[in-house]
Design a protein around this motif. Structure first.
Motif, PDB file in Angstrom:
ATOM      1  N   ALA A  15       0.840  -1.196   0.000  1.00 48.80           N
ATOM      2  CA  ALA A  15       0.000   0.000   0.000  1.00 48.80           C
ATOM      3  C   ALA A  15       0.872   1.242   0.000  1.00 48.80           C
ATOM      4  CB  ALA A  15      -0.917  -0.009   1.216  1.00 48.80           C
ATOM      5  N   SER A  16       1.949   1.171   0.758  1.00 52.56           N
ATOM      6  CA  SER A  16       2.848   2.296   0.837  1.00 52.56           C
ATOM      7  C   SER A  16       3.470   2.604  -0.521  1.00 52.56           C
ATOM      8  CB  SER A  16       3.901   1.967   1.881  1.00 52.56           C
ATOM      9  OG  SER A  16       4.855   2.951   1.940  1.00 52.56           O
ATOM     10  N   ALA A  17       3.823   1.545  -1.247  1.00 49.00           N
ATOM     11  CA  ALA A  17       4.415   1.739  -2.579  1.00 49.00           C
ATOM     12  C   ALA A  17       3.395   2.379  -3.528  1.00 49.00           C
ATOM     13  CB  ALA A  17       4.894   0.400  -3.133  1.00 49.00           C
ATOM     14  N   LEU A  18       2.140   1.938  -3.443  1.00 45.58           N
ATOM     15  CA  LEU A  18       1.097   2.523  -4.286  1.00 45.58           C
ATOM     16  C   LEU A  18       0.925   4.013  -3.983  1.00 45.58           C
ATOM     17  CD1 LEU A  18      -1.642  -0.240  -4.191  1.00 45.58           C
ATOM     18  CD2 LEU A  18      -0.600   0.703  -6.260  1.00 45.58           C
ATOM     19  N   LEU A  19       0.960   4.325  -2.692  1.00 45.79           N
ATOM     20  CA  LEU A  19       0.798   5.716  -2.282  1.00 45.79           C
ATOM     21  C   LEU A  19       1.940   6.566  -2.845  1.00 45.79           C
ATOM     22  CD1 LEU A  19      -0.427   7.969  -0.523  1.00 45.79           C
ATOM     23  CD2 LEU A  19       0.987   7.147   1.353  1.00 45.79           C
ATOM     24  N   LYS A  20       3.131   6.050  -2.715  1.00 41.74           N
ATOM     25  CA  LYS A  20       4.292   6.815  -3.157  1.00 41.74           C
ATOM     26  C   LYS A  20       4.196   7.072  -4.659  1.00 41.74           C
ATOM     27  CE  LYS A  20       9.352   6.715  -2.884  1.00 41.74           C
ATOM     28  NZ  LYS A  20       9.921   5.844  -3.937  1.00 41.74           N
ATOM     29  N   ALA A  21       3.870   6.022  -5.404  1.00 39.50           N
ATOM     30  CA  ALA A  21       3.765   6.165  -6.856  1.00 39.50           C
ATOM     31  C   ALA A  21       2.716   7.214  -7.212  1.00 39.50           C
ATOM     32  CB  ALA A  21       3.408   4.817  -7.486  1.00 39.50           C
ATOM     33  N   SER A  22       1.617   7.161  -6.486  1.00 41.22           N
ATOM     34  CA  SER A  22       0.528   8.072  -6.785  1.00 41.22           C
ATOM     35  C   SER A  22       0.915   9.519  -6.487  1.00 41.22           C
ATOM     36  CB  SER A  22      -0.695   7.613  -6.001  1.00 41.22           C
ATOM     37  OG  SER A  22      -1.629   8.612  -5.919  1.00 41.22           O
ATOM     38  N   LEU A  23       1.664   9.721  -5.393  1.00 38.72           N
ATOM     39  CA  LEU A  23       2.098  11.083  -5.066  1.00 38.72           C
ATOM     40  C   LEU A  23       3.168  11.558  -6.047  1.00 38.72           C
ATOM     41  CD1 LEU A  23       2.174  10.785  -1.172  1.00 38.72           C
ATOM     42  CD2 LEU A  23       0.613  12.216  -2.526  1.00 38.72           C
ATOM     43  N   GLU A  24       4.000  10.629  -6.504  1.00 34.89           N
ATOM     44  CA  GLU A  24       5.041  11.009  -7.450  1.00 34.89           C
ATOM     45  C   GLU A  24       4.450  11.511  -8.763  1.00 34.89           C
ATOM     46  OE1 GLU A  24       8.957   8.447  -6.022  1.00 34.89           O
ATOM     47  OE2 GLU A  24       7.401   7.475  -7.226  1.00 34.89           O
ATOM     48  N   THR A  25       3.362  10.858  -9.202  1.00 35.60           N
ATOM     49  CA  THR A  25       2.768  11.332 -10.457  1.00 35.60           C
ATOM     50  C   THR A  25       2.202  12.745 -10.281  1.00 35.60           C
ATOM     51  OG1 THR A  25       0.631  10.385  -9.925  1.00 35.60           O
ATOM     52  CG2 THR A  25       2.102   9.028 -11.251  1.00 35.60           C
ATOM     53  N   ARG A  26       1.936  13.147  -9.044  1.00 35.25           N
ATOM     54  CA  ARG A  26       1.476  14.514  -8.822  1.00 35.25           C
ATOM     55  C   ARG A  26       2.641  15.489  -8.712  1.00 35.25           C
ATOM     56  NH1 ARG A  26      -3.487  14.617  -5.289  1.00 35.25           N
ATOM     57  NH2 ARG A  26      -4.664  12.884  -6.087  1.00 35.25           N
TER      58      ARG A  26
END
Ligand code: SRM
Ligand SMILES: Cc1cc2nc3c(=O)[nH]c(=O)nc-3n(C[C@H](O)[C@H](O)[C@H](O)COP(=O)(O)OP(=O)(O)OC[C@H]3O[C@@H](n4cnc5c(N)ncnc54)[C@H](O)[C@@H]3O)c2cc1C
Ligand code: SF4
Ligand code: FES
Lengths: 118, 817
Positions: B194-205
């Motif tokens: 879940a943490s990896a998904l969150l990070k990826a999602s914030l990175e795209t922002r």
């Protein structure tokens, strides 16, 4: 009861309360109510657990639900249609809801309920 | 003379305690009956919603939007408010508090709610200009100002607060790097995937990350210019926000000699070691826990207020908490122990393409923890299953697909609440849109479902949108949302739960409503429109032969034995056992309709006839004609047994396997007149074609060649739920016995207004089976108790009233004289 007659009776009166005898107290259930049908409107008379009485137009400020049919608790009544809570003394909706119903003064003397029409 | 109560800390927990205290007033006066109150606050503001600082930083709300208690509120409630003047000393001997400006304020009782302070890592340069924490309005104002003058920001700490700060600063146009000591973000709330998904999602922002980086020094002249790490690397920075943790603010208490460890140590009534001094909020340590979310703090506030009001009936026993991240567009939920240990089981679902991840950790089929990313629609559901320690064995195979997979015709598809447009209609009964709800939440500083209901009416009618409203609430106020207090009170008149009331009535043989209210220390003398009907029912169900039903505690439909209509008239539905009817009965109904000028007749969905628009004063006379023709009340108005729907069955139908109509009539004869927690419907179908729709009834029978399948817990209304198969039996007698036993089990144990479907889901099919199937003696005893209560219940209320009972209910008054 004829409201016009009542009004006539009141004309010439300088706004003094005119107390009208309506019913014996024990004819209203505790935490309950009775309805008085007049020409112009229905009036609900409520009796609380401590035998206080209140009277107001039998019409909820929300969508005119018959307040007389609601559940009485403390000194308020919950409307049977959509649960607005109305203060018996002021006729005002409690909580975040806004609205107000006409109230009439009411009193108990010697076991009889009187309402003041003015 | 009122006593003097002083509150130190004009923040969320302390002021909530005052609000809770005012609720205990016995008079209708504002403020407190018992205390003169002074509030001492270090900040120059009235109490505001600290949680909402994140949206303020992100420019989504303004400071004005987040004020919870205006200065007028303090005035109206007679509170003396001291702002911008911190307390610097408590003198326990003189019982007074001294403030920085030299005020000396006497107290009889003191409440400490000083919250916490952000932890600033003690590295060289940490005191430079441009280095700050994220805690109050001042911090936010400093950050917004910096964002106008500078470009580069570094946020130290990849936890909840850090990410919200980083998101806000990014929204303010800054270039933001988040520095985190560990290798995964929000490690206390999320597992690695879940943490990896969150990070990826914030990175795209556009957010940047430096993981496993240990801050060594803040570099710069007067103002910070860069951050240096242990490995020697460096990033430029004009602004550094430290969000690495908070420390309970215990300085003042410690100085006054009040026992403190990590926080100020309190007992279950929120008292410190000095019984005159209470403490609530983040500054507190209770049973070794310090909390950093408002939901538990509000529970503490309630208990402290209860004790301050000298009611003293509640204790704080700790809280379970759940987490949401308030970054618009990112759905994330976490609760409990989400990293599995030896002996735990894991249910997991991952859909990489749509960015959805869900994980549940189970022990013995009870949820211990949950993590969700991308689709958090069911977070509150999992959380309540976890809190109630519900055994999920029965729906374990589908649980990850969410609650709507258990049957939800209403809103099952509307998964990502936050992606709905503002004008999306959420509550179909009251026409409330998502925008209305969000606005009401922010404008009124709302934290609970009840408050949303009161302000918007959403979810206050049929309740099918409750899940959606909860999700909106959760994503608008973040984790502060207390969906799930450690227990749910019956109503505002008491802190007791339904189960506690039911148990008390049984264990202490309480036999009147007054006895219950007195024993359980009700806050109101005669309850309210919510608890009175519940108590009346519980007493009736427990003491059928002794308890005297209270008409004034019944909703009007049950008091007037008809359904109230929107124009104040009533409807009349005579019972037609099993849906069978004879010509002379139809004639009688027709005559009644002519005689009383019934404006409309309709065949109902329950296989009988509804007569609409009857004047209340006509009801008894009309019932007289109907009872003379052999009808009894259909209870179409009651939380009661409604109808037994049947199909043609073996008598006529070419497929019929058993006599379904005869069995239906027998079942209706057995069960009619019975009051329940909610409506209760039965059906009997003659074969598996199931024309009577038995599998969406509370108790359904499907006849088969070899006997009868018994189905329970179905619901065809707001939220369609197909029944669970209870068992198969061979004879009609057994059907009747099992039906009586099941009905009684429900009547004795479910919560008022809880239909069989949610009840079965709450207690679990396994439990119901154990009671009804595995224990023959128990089944027979239940069936017997049902029959005893039916002896009293099967008196036709219409006939009684036709004969003159409760005539005051139906006769308007004539004025004497
Ligand atoms: C008259 C009838 C509609 C019709 O013309 O067919 C009807 C009318 C009302 N239904 Fe119904 N329901 C009627 C069959 C149904 C059915 C169909 C059935 O029973 O086969 C359902 C779905 C099946 C089920 O209950 O599982 C149904 C699900 C509801 C619900 C949702 C219940 C739920 O658990 O989800 C409500 C609301 C509630 O009970 O809180 C409701 C509530 C109501 C109320 C009582 C609304 C109210 O509170 O005032 C309506 C009263 C109208 C009136 O003024 O008389 N009605 N209602 C039906 C009476 C059947 C009967 O003979 O007694
Ligand atoms: C940016 C941010 C986002 C958050 N988001 C969430 C969230 O989504 N969900 C959630 O549940 N929680 C969230 N929190 C945490 C939540 O705000 C706190 O748990 C809550 O405010 C704590 O309440 P409290 O009354 O204990 O402390 P506070 O609200 O901090 O109140 C304490 C007050 O006491 C004052 N004070 C301290 N010492 C003295 C003194 N000596 N004299 C006088 N006054 C004093 C302080 O100035 C402060 O005003 C968030 C916090 C922050 C900072
Ligand atoms: S009868 Fe039932 S479905 Fe129709 S409006 Fe009334 S409650 Fe709704
Ligand atoms: S009419 Fe009274 S609440 Fe709607």
């Amino acid at each position: 009861m004829n409201m016009n007659a009542l009004k006539e009776e009141l004309d010439g009166d300088s706004g003094m309360d005119v107390w009208t005898e309506v019913v014996a107290l024990d004819q209203i259930p505790q935490l309950g109510s009775r309805v008085i049908a007049t020409d112009t409107m229905n009036i609900a008379v409520f009796r609380t657990a401590s035998d206080e009485v209140f009277a107001m137009k039998d019409e909820c400020p929300h969508k005119k639900g018959p307040l007389s049919q609601g559940i009485v608790h403390g000194t308020s009544v919950t409307c049977p249609l959509h649960n607005w809570k109305i203060d018996l003394a002021s006729g005002e909706a409690l909580g975040p809801d806004e609205g107000c119903t006409n109230v009439f003064s009411a009193k108990v003397e010697n076991g009889t309920v009187y309402i003041a029409f003015r | 003379m009122k006593e003097k109560l002083v509150l130190i800390g004009n923040g969320m927990a302390g002021v909530r305690a005052l609000e809770e205290l005012f609720k205990h007033n016995t008079s209708s006066d504002k403020g407190s009956d018992l205390y003169d109150i002074t509030v001492i606050g270090a900040e120059p503001h009235p109490n505001y919603n600290r949680i909402m600082l994140s949206p303020v930083l992100a420019g989504e709300q303004t400071i004005n939007d987040i004020i919870l208690n205006t200065s007028e509120w303090y005035e109206e409630n007679g509170i003396e408010l001291v702002t911008g003047d911190p307390a610097i000393e408590i003198s326990r001997i003189q019982k007074s508090v001294i403030t920085e400006s030299g005020k000396n304020i006497h107290y009889d009782r003191l409440l400490i709610a000083t919250g916490s302070t952000p932890f600033i890592i003690p590295v060289p340069g940490a005191d430079k200009e441009g280095v700050l924490g994220f805690r109050d309005i001042h911090d936010v104002q400093t950050m917004v100002k910096a964002s106008r003058e500078y470009k580069k920001a570094v946020v130290i700490g990849g936890g909840l607060l850090g990410l919200e700060a980083a998101n806000g600063l990014m929204k303010q146009g800054m270039d933001v790097t988040v520095v985190h000591l560990l290798d995964s973000l929000m490690e206390r709330q999320l597992d690695k995937p879940a943490s990896a998904l969150l990070k990826a999602s914030l990175e795209t922002r556009g957010m940047k990350f430096l993981m496993e980086a240990s801050t060594a020094e803040i570099v710069g002249d007067k103002r910070v210019s860069s951050v240096k790490f242990a490995d020697g690397s460096e990033v430029e920075a004009d602004l550094v926000v430290m969000a690495v943790g908070i420390r309970p603010d215990i300085e003042l208490a410690q100085k006054a000699g009040i026992h403190c460890q990590r926080g100020i140590v309190v007992n279950d009534t929120m008292q410190t070691f000095d019984p005159l001094i209470y403490a609530v909020g983040e500054c507190v340590q209770h049973r070794n826990e310090c909390y950093g979310l408002v939901a538990p703090l509000f529970e503490q506030a309630r208990v402290a207020a209860n004790h301050l009001a000298q009611v003293g009936s509640t204790r704080y026993i700790g809280s379970m908490t759940s987490t949401k991240l308030k970054v618009t567009g990112i759905d994330l939920f976490s609760a409990g122990e989400f990293n599995e240990e030896e002996g735990d089981e894991v249910l997991q679902m991952q859909d990489v393409a749509s960015g959805v991840y869900k994980k549940l950790v189970l022990k013995d089929n009870v949820i211990k923890g949950a993590v969700m990313f991308g689709d958090t629609m069911d977070g509150t559901w999992y959380f309540s299953l976890m809190r109630d320690a519900t055994n999920i064995a029965d729906f374990r195979r589908t649980i990850l697909f969410g609650q709507h997979d258990l049957g939800d015709a209403g809103h099952g598809e509307a998964s990502a609440v936050m992606s709905l447009p503002d004008d999306a209609e959420i509550c179909g009964c009251n026409g409330v849109s998502k925008g209305n709800i969000v606005q009401a939440i922010s404008k009124n500083g709302i934290f609970t479902l009840d408050e949303v209901r009161a302000h918007t009416k959403a979810s206050s009618s049929c309740g099918s949108c409750t899940g959606l409203v909860e999700s909106i609430l959760a994503s608008t106020v973040g984790e502060g949302y207390d969906a799930t207090p450690s227990k749910k009170a019956v109503c505002a008149c008491t802190d007791c739960s339904h189960d506690e009331v039911i148990d008390a009535i049984k264990d202490h043989e309480l036999k009147t409503m007054d006895a219950v209210r007195q024993f359980l220390e009700w806050k109101t003398p005669d309850g309210c429109a919510a608890c009175r009907p519940a108590l009346n029912y519980y007493l009736l169900a427990r003491w059928p032969e002794e308890y005297q039903d209270d008409a004034q505690s019944r909703f009007i439909n049950e008091r007037a034995h008809g359904n109230i209509q929107k124009d104040g008239t009533y409807s009349v539905v005579p019972r037609m056992f099993g849906g069978l009817v004879k010509p002379n009965e139809l004639r009688a109904i027709a005559d009644v309709c002519d005689k009383f000028e019934v404006p409309e007749m309709k065949v109902t969905g329950g296989q009988r006839i509804d007569l609409f628009g009857v004047k209340k004063e006509d009801l008894p006379a009309m019932w007289k004609d109907l009872t003379d023709a052999g009808f009894v009340s259909g209870h179409a108005y009651g939380k009661a047994m409604r109808t037994v729907k049947t199909c043609a069955g073996k008598t006529w139908c070419r497929f019929g396997t058993q006599n379904s109509t005869r069995l239906g009539v027998k079942l209706e004869e057995l069960t009619w007149g019975s009051y329940m927690q909610h409506k209760f419907k039965l059906a009997v179908s003659g074969c598996p074609r199931n024309c009577a729709e038995a599998t969406i009834k509370d108790f359904g029978v499907v006849c088969v060649d070899s006997g009868y399948e018994l189905h329970i817990g179905g619901n065809g209304g707001i939220k369609v739920r197909v029944t669970d198969l209870l068992c198969k039996v061979e004879t009609e007698e057994e059907v009747l016995e099992y039906c009586a036993a099941f009905t009684q089990k429900y009547r004795e144990e479910a919560h008022y207004l809880e239909r069989t479907a949610p009840w079965v889901e709450r207690v679990g099919l396994t439990y119901v089976k154990e009671c009804i199937l595995d224990d023959e003696a128990e089944r027979k005893a239940l069936a017997e108790r049902f029959k005893i209560s039916q002896k009293v219940a099967q008196v036709d209320p219409w006939k009684e009233r036709a004969d003159g009972q409760a005539s005051h209910e139906f006769t308007p008054l004539k004025i004497a004289g």
